[in-house]
Design a protein around this motif. Structure first.
Motif, mmCIF file in Angstrom:
data_model
loop_
_atom_site.group_PDB
_atom_site.id
_atom_site.type_symbol
_atom_site.label_atom_id
_atom_site.label_comp_id
_atom_site.label_asym_id
_atom_site.label_seq_id
_atom_site.Cartn_x
_atom_site.Cartn_y
_atom_site.Cartn_z
ATOM 1 N N LYS A 622 -4.046 -13.288 -9.356
ATOM 2 C CA LYS A 622 -4.104 -14.106 -8.146
ATOM 3 C C LYS A 622 -3.606 -13.306 -6.948
ATOM 4 C CE LYS A 622 -1.864 -17.998 -9.629
ATOM 5 N NZ LYS A 622 -1.493 -19.420 -9.713
ATOM 6 N N GLN A 623 -2.476 -12.610 -7.178
ATOM 7 C CA GLN A 623 -1.874 -11.880 -6.061
ATOM 8 C C GLN A 623 -2.798 -10.801 -5.516
ATOM 9 O OE1 GLN A 623 1.780 -10.912 -8.213
ATOM 10 N NE2 GLN A 623 2.963 -11.807 -6.534
ATOM 11 N N ASN A 624 -3.653 -10.267 -6.365
ATOM 12 C CA ASN A 624 -4.507 -9.170 -5.931
ATOM 13 C C ASN A 624 -5.968 -9.571 -5.782
ATOM 14 O OD1 ASN A 624 -2.680 -6.675 -5.975
ATOM 15 N ND2 ASN A 624 -2.193 -7.752 -7.860
ATOM 16 N N SER A 625 -6.217 -10.865 -5.766
ATOM 17 C CA SER A 625 -7.604 -11.311 -5.859
ATOM 18 C C SER A 625 -8.455 -10.948 -4.645
ATOM 19 C CB SER A 625 -7.653 -12.815 -6.098
ATOM 20 O OG SER A 625 -7.111 -13.478 -4.986
ATOM 21 N N ILE A 628 -10.996 -6.310 -5.164
ATOM 22 C CA ILE A 628 -11.633 -6.261 -6.489
ATOM 23 C C ILE A 628 -11.230 -5.014 -7.280
ATOM 24 C CG2 ILE A 628 -13.776 -5.190 -5.658
ATOM 25 C CD1 ILE A 628 -15.224 -7.062 -7.715
ATOM 26 N N ASP A 629 -10.960 -3.917 -6.578
ATOM 27 C CA ASP A 629 -10.551 -2.708 -7.298
ATOM 28 C C ASP A 629 -9.206 -2.914 -7.995
ATOM 29 O OD1 ASP A 629 -12.849 -1.471 -6.422
ATOM 30 O OD2 ASP A 629 -11.885 -0.773 -4.565
ATOM 31 N N GLU A 630 -8.288 -3.553 -7.249
ATOM 32 C CA GLU A 630 -6.980 -3.838 -7.840
ATOM 33 C C GLU A 630 -7.130 -4.760 -9.055
ATOM 34 O OE1 GLU A 630 -3.867 -2.928 -7.215
ATOM 35 O OE2 GLU A 630 -4.453 -1.540 -5.623
ATOM 36 N N VAL A 631 -7.967 -5.760 -8.899
ATOM 37 C CA VAL A 631 -8.191 -6.700 -9.998
ATOM 38 C C VAL A 631 -8.703 -5.955 -11.218
ATOM 39 C CG1 VAL A 631 -9.688 -8.578 -10.778
ATOM 40 C CG2 VAL A 631 -8.505 -8.767 -8.607
ATOM 41 N N CYS A 633 -8.173 -2.859 -11.974
ATOM 42 C CA CYS A 633 -7.070 -2.081 -12.550
ATOM 43 C C CYS A 633 -6.205 -2.972 -13.452
ATOM 44 C CB CYS A 633 -6.166 -1.518 -11.460
ATOM 45 S SG CYS A 633 -6.822 -0.061 -10.718
ATOM 46 N N ILE A 634 -5.898 -4.161 -12.935
ATOM 47 C CA ILE A 634 -5.048 -5.071 -13.717
ATOM 48 C C ILE A 634 -5.758 -5.452 -15.015
ATOM 49 C CG2 ILE A 634 -3.995 -7.362 -13.749
ATOM 50 C CD1 ILE A 634 -3.783 -6.995 -10.629
ATOM 51 N N LEU A 635 -7.042 -5.766 -14.881
ATOM 52 C CA LEU A 635 -7.790 -6.142 -16.087
ATOM 53 C C LEU A 635 -7.809 -5.001 -17.096
ATOM 54 C CD1 LEU A 635 -10.713 -8.122 -14.454
ATOM 55 C CD2 LEU A 635 -8.973 -9.039 -15.996
ATOM 56 N N GLU A 636 -7.925 -3.782 -16.555
ATOM 57 C CA GLU A 636 -7.944 -2.635 -17.459
ATOM 58 C C GLU A 636 -6.639 -2.550 -18.246
ATOM 59 O OE1 GLU A 636 -8.718 1.983 -16.638
ATOM 60 O OE2 GLU A 636 -10.039 0.570 -15.590
ATOM 61 N N SER A 637 -5.520 -2.799 -17.524
ATOM 62 C CA SER A 637 -4.224 -2.732 -18.208
ATOM 63 C C SER A 637 -4.095 -3.843 -19.247
ATOM 64 C CB SER A 637 -3.083 -2.811 -17.203
ATOM 65 O OG SER A 637 -3.003 -4.123 -16.699
ATOM 66 N N LEU A 638 -4.933 -4.855 -19.127
ATOM 67 C CA LEU A 638 -4.927 -5.933 -20.136
ATOM 68 C C LEU A 638 -6.036 -5.681 -21.161
ATOM 69 C CD1 LEU A 638 -4.688 -8.924 -17.645
ATOM 70 C CD2 LEU A 638 -2.836 -8.071 -19.054
ATOM 71 N N ARG A 639 -6.424 -4.456 -21.280
ATOM 72 C CA ARG A 639 -7.543 -4.067 -22.141
ATOM 73 C C ARG A 639 -8.744 -4.974 -21.872
ATOM 74 N NH1 ARG A 639 -3.972 -3.941 -26.687
ATOM 75 N NH2 ARG A 639 -5.354 -5.437 -27.671
ATOM 76 N N CYS A 640 -9.153 -4.970 -20.599
ATOM 77 C CA CYS A 640 -10.309 -5.750 -20.138
ATOM 78 C C CYS A 640 -10.169 -7.235 -20.469
ATOM 79 C CB CYS A 640 -11.607 -5.232 -20.732
ATOM 80 S SG CYS A 640 -11.858 -3.503 -20.382
ATOM 81 N N GLY A 641 -8.920 -7.687 -20.516
ATOM 82 C CA GLY A 641 -8.705 -9.114 -20.756
ATOM 83 C C GLY A 641 -8.689 -9.466 -22.236
ATOM 84 N N THR A 642 -8.906 -8.483 -23.104
ATOM 85 C CA THR A 642 -8.914 -8.821 -24.533
ATOM 86 C C THR A 642 -7.499 -9.057 -25.055
ATOM 87 O OG1 THR A 642 -8.857 -6.498 -25.123
ATOM 88 C CG2 THR A 642 -11.017 -7.564 -25.062
ATOM 89 N N HIS A 643 -6.531 -8.475 -24.335
ATOM 90 C CA HIS A 643 -5.141 -8.615 -24.762
ATOM 91 C C HIS A 643 -4.700 -10.084 -24.767
ATOM 92 C CE1 HIS A 643 -1.445 -6.602 -25.709
ATOM 93 N NE2 HIS A 643 -0.811 -7.391 -24.859
#
Lengths: 1011, 187
Positions: A622-625, A628-631, A633-643
């Motif tokens: 939400k904070q970075n919404s 899109i690039d930041e979003v 990055c965050i998703l990547e750190s969550l293993r594309c949301g699979t985490h």
């Protein structure tokens, strides 16, 4: 291998000591210098390397530390006989590996050392501790048995037995393993006996778990029984075993003995009574400590009437004897025991309700002034009908008037009467005027008794402190019934008044947290929450009072702090808990090992913890919404949301624990997802007390669903962004190269899962949202559910960009595409919400949180999807080459997006207008308007009476002796300040939200420019 | 109507709530765990009916000095359950266990100089005597009385041979002891 005298890790101690000293005094730079010098002399010493790694880790250089550690490990694990290995080296490496989250590497070092130096107990213990840290119960057992075989020591055997118990209790070992453990112990006892009380406890618990109660009794009453040092502990255990073996008569005798020794032991009395009635349900342990099964509520009497009579008279005689013998005036148990016997008789159909009332009166005369009286007698009141309860209340009032006791006792009794009145639900039946009178009397009583507290220091609880919480409860009820804001303001006023006198009263603060939250003054609620100084495990039990409100608020920085602090505590605990388990092994407190591992699991399955774990990444998104690039990055750190998705997959298989102490919550919000004030008052029948149990169950089910649902979001966002960009590329590339249909399929599966959680099939869900937008489905009051549906619509649109499965009939002009569907839904919900919501100052429980969530979640995800499409339409660098020509289908898409952006902007502007309108009203005006609601100005009814008393208290305290501290607090207290704080809190919340909306608008305008 | 019983690890949640409501200082969870995992016989809770924890005592053994003795770390009773003798019962249970299980010769504790209620409980009801005054013992700078009570020092049944060293755990915990060994409050 050996630890030679004067050597540390094979290096003379005098060379190492300066490094130890430097580390101890946290001079890491110096330590590192010394360690480098040491390494130049001993380049291949694993210990010297381990020390360096330790220093590097402390300095935060984790990568370097790991590489040095690995180097040490490599040298250690060679067959070179010159390499010196001792426990110091191994344990130092262990510490560093553990801190670097590589426990497995430490374990493998110890495993190697164990094969290299078989039969070395020190190293084996190290390996055992590694397995303890990994919760590898089977391996623990194996190494413990090895140690036992070498040394023959009792403790190693018990380590093995514990490890076996853990396999059954916390792992997937079958009950058969108990036989193995029992066999091992038996054999050992035959040759060596047992020497430790804890070993005996483990042995008996092992037998108990196999229902071998007779064997357990034999052991306890035999020679080994003398290991139990405390007589009553032994008797209690003996009684329980006898009861579980079905020998109730003998068990009752034993419990009698315990009661003679401890006449105030209520638990024991219930067990005694259970035995007399041959009802063993009290001895079955609850698996859920927070919601104990009320085993004493069991009405399953299996004994004959005759036997019942004789057993009960036996109990009466015994209790009478206890009363005579107990010279302890404060022991409540014998008196309550008496009541309990009467209660059981009533339940058995042979009781006399008048007798119960009479006994209750006796109890009141003795203990009625105590704060615990009401909770003591609640269970007895439950078996009386409404008339008897009222009769009891009348008698109490009469007794109170007639009693001539000291002022403190009198105050205590009066408070009890109020509490009983509340407890029997009488207050809900009273007319508004009477209810108001009660609040007035409570506050008068509080003020009148202030002098009693003049000697107390600030940390001491005041006399009559409870009156303010009670009055607050009454005033909130008055507000619920009349919707008159004045009552709500008064309820806040009295609590703030109380806090001005003594700032430590947690009950007031918790009530205020909820009242301010409800009145959209969340920053103020958060301030009161912070003043509770919630730390440590209380984060788990107390933070649920504020966290749910914060999640749906624009106070992102504070929410982020809350989540971070809580998760850090929990994660640190999980990291450290294995070390603590080993502490219990070392201290030979075997029963605690098992309890502690179970406790750790209980916390790991905490619903609150899982909730925080998923809300933390959602907050980040939400904070970075707006970027899109930041979003990404965050998703990547969550293993594309699979985490987070994994969390969602697991949740059904775990039985979640609920550790919040719900008794601390105010009556109007018994659980975090229920607030009675949001709905209308529905008379006596809606008395929340009656529904609490069902409400809790409902909430627990909801929490599981919510966590599951929220855990899907990051992955759905990821897939939607991907799907959006693919749909554009598909159109761009001639003849459409194959789109990764796997991801599109996955999105569909997740959408199906999402709707399933909402109790809908995918097809029905699609129809429902189509119905929403076309107006076939009527608008309902905003609810968290609608946020879920908006999320669904947003992701459905993203999925449809690729799949094109949702077709629209040309005849319905209002919904021509899923883009349009989403636009309409956003616009409609915002319009309707604003239409039915007044300004926050006059609308407590306003729909502000709904709007906040709508804008910061589904709407934000939707903007991200648009962003993703546009980015693919104009990949940087290729913009010009294409000559601006987009093909037919992308022209269509462009058009859709232009419309969407315009529609979203309009929608957000509606919100900003609404916010600005409220922010434009000067605070002074609001303060004045609100304040006037409690000023009586000649009015006879309505709120203000309570406030009047508070106002006159400052002149009142001048004439009586209340002590300097209280006098000053009362006189400097400013009621206007309380009102102003509420308004300031609301303003800050509104302007925070306005800022978020404006940022979103700006971001949409930037996107528009790219089109 | 209160059962004084040995604490279990699960009781920690309720014990910490008690701590919040009774005392100005709040201990780290590690500190409670350290006590319960090391001297489980010395932690007692007062359990009211329905399992509500209304008071607790947290104590430990000091084994490093020559005279084996116990130390009361923390004692709390909820306001709603004061004046029922619970503090006395909790203290007696812990003292008995120190004596019978560990053979303690005496028991010590610290109390704020200003806490008259607790001071009276210790001196008048429980027979403690002032042994020393520790200046600025508490974080806020207040002095503490170091109080002691002689136990009969019955010969103890067994003794723990704790295996310290190896692992950083015990060292880390030791460091936390000072700020923790602080408060007692009753009425």
């Amino acid at each position: 291998m050996a630890s030679k005298f004067g050597l540390a890790g094979g290096i003379p101690e005098r060379r190492v000591r300066p490094i130890w000293d430097a580390v101890d005094s946290r001079q890491f730079k110096n330590a590192l210098k010394l360690s480098t010098a040491l390494l130049s002399k001993y380049p291949n010493s694993p210990y010297a390397l381990a020390l360096k790694a330790l220093i590097l880790e402390r300095m935060g250089k984790n990568e370097e530390a790991l590489s040095v550690c690995l180097n040490a490990k490599e040298i250690l694990c060679t067959n070179d006989s010159n390499v010196f290995v001792d426990d110091l080296t191994l344990s130092t490496l262990q510490i560093v590996f553990q801190r670097l989250d590589h426990l497995e590497l430490a374990t493998s070092c110890y495993e190697y050392a164990c094969t290299k130096y078989p039969n070395n107990l020190e190293v084996m213990m190290g390996l055992f501790s590694c397995y303890v840290r990994e919760y590898s119960f089977v391996k623990q057992q194996q190494i413990a048995i090895k140690m036992y075989k070498i040394a023959g020591e009792e403790r190693f055997l018990l380590w093995a037995v514990c490890s076996i118990q853990l396999q059954v209790c916390c792992g997937n070992g079958g009950g058969k393993l108990f036989q193995l453990a029992e066999g091992l112990l038996k054999k050992h006892i035959a040759s060596h006996g047992l020497h430790e009380p804890e070993a005996l406890s483990v042995y008996i618990s092992l037998l108990e778990q196999q229902c071998k109660f007779g064997d357990a009794l034999e052991i306890l009453c035999g020679k080994l029984g003398s290991l139990m040092m405390i007589e009553v502990d032994k008797l209690r255990l003996q009684g329980r075993l006898l009861a579980r073996a079905g020998d109730y008569v003998a068990a009752a005798d034993v419990f009698q003995k315990v009661l003679v020794l401890c006449p105030d032991d209520w638990e024991c009395f219930l067990q005694y009574l259970g035995c007399l009635l041959e009802d063993g349900s009290i001895f079955i342990k609850d698996s859920d400590p927070i919601h104990p099964l009320k085993s004493t509520e069991c009405k399953n009497f299996q004994i004959s009437e005759e036997l019942f009579d004789s057993r009960m008279s036996q109990a009466v005689d015994f209790v009478r004897k206890l009363m005579v013998e107990a010279n302890d005036n404060s022991a409540r148990c014998p008196y309550l025991a008496h009541l309990e016997i009467e209660r059981r008789k009533l339940l058995f159909g042979k009781g006399d309700a008048d007798k119960v009332v009479e006994d209750l009166m006796q109890y009141f005369i003795r203990f009625g002034h105590l704060a615990c009286f009401t909770s003591d007698v609640e269970r007895f009141l439950e078996v009386l009908d409404y008339n008897k309860k009222s009769e009891f209340l009348k008698k109490l009032v009469k007794e109170c008037v007639g009693s001539v006791s000291g002022p403190t006792k009198e105050l205590g009794q009066s408070i009890t009467v109020f509490k009983i009145q509340n407890s029997i639900g009488d207050l809900f039946a009273l007319p508004v005027n009477d209810l108001e009178d009660i609040a007035v009397r409570m506050i008068e009583m509080f003020c009148k008794n202030l002098p009693l507290s003049k000697e107390l220091d600030v940390q001491e609880s005041m006399h009559g402190e409870e009156l303010l919480s009670l009055a607050c409860n009454v005033l909130v009820q008055l507000f619920w019934r009349t919707r008159d804001l004045g009552y709500l303001l008064e309820s806040i006023m009295i609590l703030e008044f109380g806090l001005a006198i003594r700032r430590y009263v947690w009950q007031y603060k918790i009530l205020l947290v909820h009242l301010y939250s409800y009145w959209s003054s969340l920053p103020l609620a958060y301030e009161r929450y912070k003043s509770l100084d919630v730390k440590n495990i209380l984060l788990e039990t107390v933070s649920p009072h504020i966290l749910p409100q914060m999640v749906a608020s624009p106070l992102w920085a504070d929410l982020s702090d809350l989540l971070r602090e809580y998760l850090k505590f929990m994660d640190d605990h999980f990291r450290e808990s294995a070390d603590l388990t080993f502490l219990a092994y070392r201290h030979r407190n075997y029963s605690k090992v098992i309890e502690f591992v179970q406790f750790k699991e209980r916390l790991q399955r905490s619903s609150h913890y899982l909730m925080a774990k998923i809300e933390a990444p959602i907050l980040q998104l939400k904070q970075n919404s707006n970027n899109i690039d930041e979003v990404e990055c965050i998703l990547e750190s969550l293993r594309c949301g699979t985490h987070p998705l994994e969390l969602s997959n697991e949740i059904r298989s775990k039985s979640l624990t609920f550790n919040e102490d719900l008794k601390l919550r105010p009556w109007w919000t018994p659980t975090s997802d229920k607030n009675y004030l949001l709905g209308p008052f529905e008379g006596v029948s809606s008395c929340p007390r009656e529904n609490t149990h069902n409400q809790i169950k409902q909430t627990e089910e909801n929490v599981v669903k919510t966590v599951e649902k929220r855990s899907l979001l990051p992955r759905m966002i990821y897939l939607s962004i991907y799907s959006a960009s693919e749909s554009v590329k598909e159109n761009l590339e001639a003849n459409g190269a194959l789109v990764d249909s796997k991801l599109s399929l996955e999105l569909k599966i997740l959408l199906e899962r999402y709707t399933k959680i909402l109790d809908f099939s995918f097809q029905d869900a699609v129809e429902l949202v189509l119905g929403f937008s076309s107006g076939q489905k009527p608008f309902e009051a905003p609810s968290p559910d609608l946020i879920d549906w908006m999320n669904f619509a947003v992701f459905l649109n993203a999925w449809n960009l690729n799949s094109h499965e949702i077709k629209f009939s040309d005849t319905d002009p209002s919904s021509t595409s899923t883009w349009n569907l989403v636009n309409i839904m956003f616009r409609k919900y915002v319009t309707e919400t604003i239409r039915c919501t007044g300004p926050v100052v006059s609308s407590p429980g306003s729909h502000l949180p709904f709007l906040v969530q709508l804008v910061t979640e589904p709407l934000a995800w939707h903007v991200l999807i648009i962003h993703s499409c546009i980015r693919s339409l104009h990949p940087s660098g290729r913009k010009k080459k294409k000559g601006g020509s987009v093909d037919q289908s992308n022209t269509q898409l462009l058009h859709e997006m232009q419309n969407s952006i315009q529609s979203l902007c309009d929608t957000i502007e509606m919100v900003t207008r609404w916010l600005k309108e409220q922010l434009n009203t000067p605070d002074d005006e609001k303060v004045e308007a609100l304040f006037s609601s409690i000023l009586r100005n000649g009015r006879n009814d309505g709120p203000g009476k309570v406030f009047n008393i508070l106002e006159s208290s400052s002149s009142l305290v001048k004439d009586v002796e209340v002590g300097a501290r209280i006098l000053e607090a009362v006189q400097s207290w400013s009621p206007a300040g309380v009102v102003r704080n509420i308004i300031t809190g609301q303003r800050s919340l509104l302007s925070d939200f306005l800022k978020l909306c404006e940022l979103k608008l700006k971001s949409l305008q930037t996107v528009r420019l790219q089109l | 109507m209160v059962c004084i019983r040995k604490a279990t690890v699960d009781d920690l949640l309720a014990m910490q709530t008690c701590n919040l409501f009774c005392l100005p200082e709040n201990y780290q969870m590690k500190y409670y765990l350290y006590h319960i995992l090391s001297w489980p016989q010395l932690l007692y809770v007062a359990e009211d009916y329905n399992g509500k924890i209304v008071g607790y005592v947290l104590a430990k053994m000091e084994e490093e000095t020559t005279e084996c003795h116990g130390h009361i770390t923390s004692l709390a009773v909820l306001r709603t359950h004061r004046k029922l003798g619970l503090a006395t019962k909790l203290m007696t249970a812990a003292q008995n266990a120190m004596e019978q299980v560990y053979g303690a010769e005496y028991v010590s504790l610290h109390v704020r100089k200003s806490n008259r209620a607790a001071f009276n409980l210790y001196t008048e009801t429980l027979g403690y005597k002032i042994h020393d005054v520790e200046a600025k013992y508490y974080a806020d700078g207040e002095d503490a009385y170091d109080m002691r009570k002689q136990l009969k020092g019955k010969k103890h049944h067994h003794h723990h041979h704790h295996h310290h060293g190896g692992g950083c755990c015990s060292a880390d915990l030791k460091a936390d002891e000072k700020p923790g060994s602080a408060e007692t409050k009753t009425e």
